[in-house]
Design an enzyme around this catalytic site. Sequence first.
Site, PDB file in Angstrom:
ATOM      1  N   ASP A   8       7.939  25.816  74.549  1.00 27.09           N
ATOM      2  CA  ASP A   8       7.343  26.525  73.411  1.00 27.09           C
ATOM      3  C   ASP A   8       8.250  27.701  73.047  1.00 27.09           C
ATOM      4  OD1 ASP A   8       5.759  27.652  71.515  1.00 27.09           O
ATOM      5  OD2 ASP A   8       4.064  28.100  72.836  1.00 27.09           O
ATOM      6  N   ASP A 103       7.234  24.499  66.714  1.00 25.52           N
ATOM      7  CA  ASP A 103       7.924  25.229  67.783  1.00 25.52           C
ATOM      8  C   ASP A 103       7.533  24.792  69.185  1.00 25.52           C
ATOM      9  OD1 ASP A 103       5.381  26.330  67.823  1.00 25.52           O
ATOM     10  OD2 ASP A 103       6.098  28.314  68.347  1.00 25.52           O
ATOM     11  N   GLU A 104       6.984  23.589  69.323  1.00 25.06           N
ATOM     12  CA  GLU A 104       6.582  23.110  70.648  1.00 25.06           C
ATOM     13  C   GLU A 104       6.956  21.645  70.829  1.00 25.06           C
ATOM     14  OE1 GLU A 104       2.292  24.332  71.992  1.00 25.06           O
ATOM     15  OE2 GLU A 104       2.427  24.398  69.810  1.00 25.06           O
TER      16      GLU A 104
END
Length: 432
Positions: A8, A103-104
């Site tokens: 993350d 974003d993960e």
Amino acid sequence: VRVVALVDCNNFYVSCERVFAPRLAGRPVVVLSNNDGCVIARSNEAKALGIAMGEPAFKRQGFFTRHKVQIFSSNYALYGDMSARVMRTLGHFTPNMEIYSIDEAFLDLSGFEREGIAARARRICDTVRQWTGIPVSIGAAPTKTLAKLANRVAKKQPEHGGVFCIDHAPGRPGSPVRSASLDALLDGVDVADVWGVGRRYAAMLARHGIRTARQLRDAPDDWVRRRMTIQGLHTVYELRGIPCIPLEKAPPPRQSVLTSRSFGHGVDTPEQMHEAVAAYAARCAEKLRRENAVASQIMVFVMTNPHRPGPQYVNSVSMALPAATNHTAVIVRAAQTALERIYRPGYVYKKAGVMLSGIESAATRQLSLFDPDAPTAAKGAALMRTLDTINARWGRNTLVCAAAGLGRAWSMRQLRKSACFTTSWQELPLVH
Ligand SMILES: [Mg+2]
């Protein structure tokens, strides 16, 4: 032994801005939503000042100035491109990954023995940092649900250096995870923060005395199944270290493509509204083509601003497209026709949107006997390929549908947007 890592990005939007403005390291930074409305990302320094997620920026103007908070409009071209770079970097470490959000990503790190996992995770952190400038945290565990929790620990407890692993019971690979330290960790996690639980279930669980992740893990199977369906039971198994939720390597085909934005200021002329709707329709067509898909249904909606005084109006209309298509001109024409049905003069509009549905693969689409564009379909496809190639090479909106207008007076307010450092030749960062 199965090991899943959740990678993350830390404060992702803020980190993207910092890559191109290193002077912002250690200073409070926030990123605002569309039209510079609310805070949607905060650096750790901004969090420490007590700035909350979703706070309206205008209410905090004085506070921001006093504390020298750096403010950015959202720059999705930059964030999207940085995200692609991070994901590409992660792909070097395993072909088995699921991109979970901008974003993960979940990475399958199975096959590296116990000692190896933390070291490998650290190497992933360092490589992403070096290749993209983005800091990431990694949580590794036997299941996705535990990996999510491990990631929280990695982020919240800086002494771990951004990496935290939940292991199988030592010497018993594949066995359910049980240890005093894991019990303590799950004791400290609010049940609402367990991946997949959500607010409604959290309220129901609290009514039955289940407030922590540990209590949920130890709840009886049949009770959980009755109250939270099979999905809830999967979550409980995952907390016990038994994998139930697989990595989704291919994202499910989407059901619809939506482009919708608030205008920078109220739109009260049909010309501006037609331009905006044409631009959104063209954007939808572009998204379709990128996924090699076609759509057969279009929906257009318009709305005024309910927070402003004056007459209010909201309406939408859905129409079938003449045939499944991804041709910009056909979709823009349909959007204009739809808009004419619902546009009413005398209102100040705040927002409009275009949604395409009935999506299928361009390769297997149903042809229509009565499609007026059928004879020229091959030519149309070649034209669209050319359009996309030119816009990819020279920047978005180099070639546009004239109906979408050139002035774009209606477009979003973004007074503090950083440059498109990585996606536009005109906006490359300068080295002094
Ligand atoms: Mg993040």
